[in-house]
Design an enzyme around this catalytic site. Structure first.
Site, PDB file in Angstrom:
ATOM      1  N   ASN A 254      81.922  27.176 -12.774  1.00 18.32           N
ATOM      2  CA  ASN A 254      81.755  25.804 -13.254  1.00 18.32           C
ATOM      3  C   ASN A 254      83.098  25.274 -13.728  1.00 18.32           C
ATOM      4  O   ASN A 254      83.950  26.055 -14.144  1.00 18.32           O
ATOM      5  CB  ASN A 254      80.813  25.778 -14.461  1.00 18.32           C
ATOM      6  CG  ASN A 254      79.367  26.000 -14.090  1.00 18.32           C
ATOM      7  OD1 ASN A 254      79.017  26.132 -12.935  1.00 18.32           O
ATOM      8  ND2 ASN A 254      78.523  26.043 -15.087  1.00 18.32           N
ATOM      9  N   ASP A 255      83.274  23.974 -13.728  1.00 22.01           N
ATOM     10  CA  ASP A 255      84.471  23.380 -14.317  1.00 22.01           C
ATOM     11  C   ASP A 255      84.506  23.687 -15.809  1.00 22.01           C
ATOM     12  O   ASP A 255      83.518  23.477 -16.509  1.00 22.01           O
ATOM     13  CB  ASP A 255      84.426  21.850 -14.169  1.00 22.01           C
ATOM     14  CG  ASP A 255      84.838  21.398 -12.784  1.00 22.01           C
ATOM     15  OD1 ASP A 255      85.704  22.054 -12.179  1.00 22.01           O
ATOM     16  OD2 ASP A 255      84.294  20.390 -12.315  1.00 22.01           O
TER      17      ASP A 255
END
Ligand code: CTP
Ligand code: CA
Length: 226
Positions: A34-35
């Site tokens: 995920n970012d």
């Protein structure tokens, strides 16, 4: 009544912060994640240290500089993060779950690089356990803080998450608003408990957000004299 040292309101407390993104391996050269810059979580770990706490930072993948003076535990997958957090939960007073946790992991992890073959390929994913929810279910005296980064209907999702995961507080940020997105040095957050909105903070540095959040945690910990 135990007095709170105003300069060190978390003195004597053990604070565990998770930050960064968990990494789920597909094969030796590929992964899903995920970012997350880790900046918000690292700022919380740093602030907890300044406020007198004994701090453990459980971190996935992040680009921010690690804070000094805190114990750092590096993890990869969500399952690794879960193990690291649960192993320390019994002796922890406050958990702040700022990590961007991968919701799913590949059903199989290939030991060798997957070769390209057909024009389409399907990757089967299985759901990871929810660490925050597990903490909410297992907590005795611990104070548990969750995060939610949303793009839409933030308040509704935040209230649903704080209740469903039995968190003491939940910090919402709308990642579509400039100045609150990934990798920025500032954030715009709203803090909820199960009864509703507790505080809506204006845009401020992640350092200041961290201090306001932990100030609220210290107040509530002290109010219940745990
Ligand atoms: N979280 C967790 N374990 C997971 C997923 C999320 O501990 N497997 C935690 C995050 O660290 C965060 C909070 O739960 O503190 C909310 O994460 P979020 O991704 O917003 O919630 P989800 O329940 O995963 O819902 P969705 O992604 O569908 O919005
Ligand atoms: Ca999620």
């Amino acid at each position: 009544v135990r007095m709170l040292n105003p300069a060190k309101p978390l003195a004597g407390k053990k604070v565990l912060v998770t930050a960064g993104g968990t990494v789920e391996r597909i094969d030796p050269v590929r992964y899903i994640t995920n970012d997350s810059s880790g900046k918000m979580g690292y700022a919380i770990a740093e602030a907890a240290k300044r406020m007198g706490a004994d701090v453990t930072l459980v971190t996935g993948n992040a680009t921010a500089d690690l804070p000094a003076g805190v114990e750092v535990v590096r993890v990869q997958s969500t399952l690794d993060m879960m193990d690291a957090v649960l192993a320390r939960f019994g002796e922890t007073d406050v958990v702040v779950k700022a990590a961007a946790v991968a919701d799913y992991r590949p059903a199989q992890r290939a030991d060798q690089k997957i070769k390209k073959n057909d024009d389409t390929m399907t990757l089967e994913l299985v759901k990871n356990p929810d660490i925050l929810q597990t903490l909410g279910e297992r907590k005795t005296n611990q104070f548990v803080v969750g995060f939610a980064a949303e793009t839409n209907d933030g308040e509704r999702y935040a209230l649903d998450k704080v209740k469903r995961k039995k968190s003491d507080l939940l910090v919402l940020n709308d990642v579509t608003v400039p100045g609150a997105g990934f990798g920025t040095d500032t954030n715009i957050v709203r803090i909820y408990d199960e009864a509703g909105l507790v505080e809506a903070l204006p845009q401020m540095s992640k350092r200041d957000v961290a201090e306001r959040l932990l100030g609220l945690v210290a107040e509530r910990l002290n109010a219940s004299a745990r």
